[in-house]
Structures are given as C-alpha cells and as structure tokens.
Design a protein around this motif. Sequence first.
Motif, PDB file in Angstrom:
ATOM      1  N   UNK A  59     -12.731  14.209  27.492  1.00 45.05           N
ATOM      2  CA  UNK A  59     -13.121  12.999  26.776  1.00 45.05           C
ATOM      3  C   UNK A  59     -13.239  11.829  27.746  1.00 45.05           C
ATOM      4  N   UNK A  60     -13.996  10.848  27.300  1.00 53.59           N
ATOM      5  CA  UNK A  60     -14.070   9.572  28.019  1.00 53.59           C
ATOM      6  C   UNK A  60     -13.600   8.511  27.034  1.00 53.59           C
ATOM      7  N   UNK A  73     -11.773   9.191  32.173  1.00 56.26           N
ATOM      8  CA  UNK A  73     -12.236  10.509  31.783  1.00 56.26           C
ATOM      9  C   UNK A  73     -11.165  11.535  32.107  1.00 56.26           C
ATOM     10  N   UNK A  74     -10.928  12.453  31.177  1.00 56.05           N
ATOM     11  CA  UNK A  74      -9.951  13.495  31.406  1.00 56.05           C
ATOM     12  C   UNK A  74      -9.759  14.349  30.171  1.00 56.05           C
ATOM     13  N   UNK A  88      -3.023  12.125  29.604  1.00 52.43           N
ATOM     14  CA  UNK A  88      -4.004  13.032  30.188  1.00 52.43           C
ATOM     15  C   UNK A  88      -3.276  14.105  30.983  1.00 52.43           C
ATOM     16  N   UNK A  89      -3.971  15.216  31.252  1.00 47.47           N
ATOM     17  CA  UNK A  89      -3.363  16.315  31.999  1.00 47.47           C
ATOM     18  C   UNK A  89      -3.012  15.933  33.433  1.00 47.47           C
ATOM     19  N   UNK A  90      -3.729  14.961  33.993  1.00 45.48           N
ATOM     20  CA  UNK A  90      -3.452  14.552  35.377  1.00 45.48           C
ATOM     21  C   UNK A  90      -2.317  13.534  35.486  1.00 45.48           C
ATOM     22  N   UNK A 102     -14.083   6.298  22.089  1.00 43.17           N
ATOM     23  CA  UNK A 102     -13.895   7.666  22.573  1.00 43.17           C
ATOM     24  C   UNK A 102     -15.231   8.396  22.538  1.00 43.17           C
ATOM     25  N   UNK A 103     -15.501   9.145  23.599  1.00 46.52           N
ATOM     26  CA  UNK A 103     -16.668  10.018  23.661  1.00 46.52           C
ATOM     27  C   UNK A 103     -16.198  11.393  24.074  1.00 46.52           C
ATOM     28  N   UNK A 104     -16.570  12.412  23.294  1.00 40.95           N
ATOM     29  CA  UNK A 104     -16.157  13.786  23.610  1.00 40.95           C
ATOM     30  C   UNK A 104     -17.286  14.473  24.374  1.00 40.95           C
ATOM     31  N   UNK A 105     -16.903  15.308  25.351  1.00 45.81           N
ATOM     32  CA  UNK A 105     -17.838  16.151  26.076  1.00 45.81           C
ATOM     33  C   UNK A 105     -17.582  17.586  25.658  1.00 45.81           C
ATOM     34  N   UNK A 106     -18.578  18.243  25.156  1.00 45.47           N
ATOM     35  CA  UNK A 106     -18.398  19.627  24.680  1.00 45.47           C
ATOM     36  C   UNK A 106     -18.807  20.601  25.751  1.00 45.47           C
TER      37      UNK A 106
END
Length: 106
Positions: A59-60, A73-74, A88-90, A102-106
């Motif tokens: 996601x962004x 982004x993450x 976030x995972x990082x 929010x913007x999702x990247x599929x």
Amino acid sequence: MIRDRGNIKWNAMMLPEHVKVLREWHEKDNYVEKPELDEWALQELSEQLQIACNNHTQVEIKIWEAAHIFTATGIISKLDAAKGTLYFEDGRRFPFHFIVGLTKYE
C-alpha cells in the motif's frame, strides 16, 4: 559567459527583518492544512486498511505531518487499535490520526 551570484548580491541591500519576513512567507506557501475526513471517508479508510493488512498487499499511504503531506509505501504487518498505530513490515509506524489517504497495489 555571465557569472551571476544569484540572491547573494541582494542580501547586502536587505534588512534582517525583511529576510525574516520573506522566509516566513515562503514557509507559509508550502503549508498544507490537515484534510478533515468525514465519517464515511474514515469508514472507507478503515475498511481498506483492514483488507490490506489481511491480504498482505503493498500500500501507499498519505500522511499529514508537520504541515506537509508525505507518502509511505510498504506492506502492513500490524494494526494496533489500542495504540492507534499502523506498523509496516520494515519497522516504520504511523499514528492513525495522521493517515489521510490509502492506495492499494494488487
């Protein structure tokens, strides 16, 4: 070839008060007020965050902080409702009240 000194040549003719006012004016040009989200937008944002967290999609997010809007982004690893924080995972984390989009990247 002309070698211009730019703004340096004008500094000698300006009073410190003028320089201060010009700097404040320039900072106000970049100021962004925090967008106010209504309850429908907050509900939609909450649902998108839940879906992105459950599906582990990238996601962004748009974050309002210090009078500017930043993007990060993450992949969301955790949503902590008790602390009101997104992780976030990082290792980066963001408070919910700073998230404005929010913007999702599929």
